[in-house]
Design an enzyme around this catalytic site. Structure first.
Site, PDB file in Angstrom:
ATOM      1  N   GLY A 180       0.743  -1.253   0.000  1.00 38.25           N
ATOM      2  CA  GLY A 180       0.000   0.000   0.000  1.00 38.25           C
ATOM      3  C   GLY A 180       0.768   1.296   0.000  1.00 38.25           C
ATOM      4  O   GLY A 180       0.143   2.354  -0.093  1.00 38.25           O
ATOM      5  N   GLY A 182       2.866   2.629  -2.240  1.00 39.96           N
ATOM      6  CA  GLY A 182       3.229   3.186  -3.545  1.00 39.96           C
ATOM      7  C   GLY A 182       2.410   4.403  -3.933  1.00 39.96           C
ATOM      8  O   GLY A 182       1.256   4.556  -3.515  1.00 39.96           O
ATOM      9  N   CYS A 185      -0.683   3.312  -5.797  1.00 43.05           N
ATOM     10  CA  CYS A 185      -1.369   2.165  -5.198  1.00 43.05           C
ATOM     11  C   CYS A 185      -2.504   2.669  -4.320  1.00 43.05           C
ATOM     12  O   CYS A 185      -2.315   3.609  -3.544  1.00 43.05           O
ATOM     13  CB  CYS A 185      -0.392   1.337  -4.375  1.00 43.05           C
ATOM     14  SG  CYS A 185      -1.148  -0.075  -3.522  1.00 43.05           S
TER      15      CYS A 185
END
Length: 346
Positions: A180, A182, A185
């Protein structure tokens, strides 16, 4: 249901405390690393930064540019077999390029055919799934390791020490850490699942190193200082996506907005990626990535200098003559603010 009360930290929550140093210049710092991988037994020498296996980052052109600077690239998995065979067939022996794959039967069969054609040119493999906690993932790793005992396997993603230990024992040389964090993301928003990245790095590095394994911190770095914190927290490798996006080597689509050139950049679980490669988002799932436009930044050279220069600078502030010394000399201090932004955030 249970609640863990212990505070977990992200890059924004800490700074590195400076320490006395005998270094007189950043040029004295060696930011390369040498490793012998636990399972493959292969030796590695280079700067342990890896371009992410996204189709707008992990490209052939990026590989050619970064390996010339001793950095690594994880190619995206959507290249055709013939393209991959030709690329690896022409690859210099010193280049650090990961073949990337998922865990489907089609992924395995494609790898087997390309590996047979390319031979020893493929020595590094990145097995990439969003959720590294499934039995299918572990079973696949057992199968891959048994069939190819001499390849170096990087696999993930996970964020906890116990799963890191399991993957190392399952045959993984480098455990990929991050769920999570990124820039493109949306897993934390869509699924409510994740783990603050700095704490994940610290905990997973401790688990891996105790068994002779390594980790790759995947996601969450937005500046060179974040890389310094990741290395300081125990990361052996760092994977970058957004920080390398927008360059010529990304081969992304360039568009113009209000007279400014931009490049498309998206997560590999985004609707854009699934429309491109999977015929759209399946009716049993949700998109867990987004598409953005980033500034077009030309060749990668200037960005590499900024990133590597920042890591060298961090080493000088704590007296680390080699990158491997950085984690031993790092003391994190908790903060409530990173920057003075009175004149803006740039």
């Amino acid at each position: 249901m249970r609640i863990e009360e212990e505070l977990k930290l992200d890059f924004k929550d800490v700074l590195i405390r400076p320490k006395r140093s005998t270094l007189t210049s950043r040029s004295e710092v060696d930011i390369s690393r040498d490793f012998v991988f636990r399972h493959s037994g292969a030796k590695y020498h280079g700067i342990p930064i890896v371009a992410a296996n996204m189709d707008t980052v992990g490209t052939f052109d990026m590989a050619r540019a970064l390996t010339g600077h001793q950095l690594a690239v994880a190619l995206h998995k959507h290249y055709a077999e013939a393209e991959l065979t030709a690329f690896f067939g022409a690859l210099p022996a010193a280049a650090t390029v990961f073949y990337s794959m998922g865990i489907t039967r089609e992924d395995y069969d494609k790898f087997r055919r390309v590996k047979e054609a390319a031979g020893d040119a493929i020595g590094l493999v990145c097995v990439d799934v969003a959720n590294g906690y499934t039995k299918n993932f572990v079973d696949f790793l057992h199968k891959l390791r048994a069939a190819y005992p001499q390849i170096t396997i990087m696999a993930g993603n996970v964020v906890t020490g116990e799963m890191t230990e399991e993957l190392v024992l399952d045959g993984v040389d480098i455990v990929k850490v991050g769920i999570g964090p990124g820039s493109v993301c949306t897993t934390r928003k869509v699924a409510g699942v994740g783990y603050p990245q700095l704490s994940a790095i610290i905990e997973c590095a401790d688990a891996a190193h105790g068994l002779g394994g390594l980790i790759c911190a995947d996601g969450g770095c937005t500046s060179p200082g974040d890389l310094a914190k990741a290395f300081g927290g125990g990361a052996d490798f760092i994977m970058l996506g957004g920080m390398l996006a927008g360059h010529d080597e990304c081969q992304g689509e360039i568009v113009e907005r209000d007279g400014v050139r931009k490049m498309r950049f998206y997560g590999m679980s985004s609707r854009a990626a699934m429309d491109k490669y999977a015929g759209g988002v399946a009716n049993y799932r949700a998109s867990e990535g987004k598409e953005v436009l980033v500034d077009y930044r030309g060749p990668i050279e200037n960005t590499l200098q900024e990133i590597l220069g920042g890591v060298r600078s961090a080493c000088t502030y704590v007296g680390a003559r080699k990158l491997k010394e950085l984690s031993k000399r790092t003391t994190f201090i908790r903060v409530t603010q990173q920057l003075n932004e009175v004149f803006g955030s740039q």
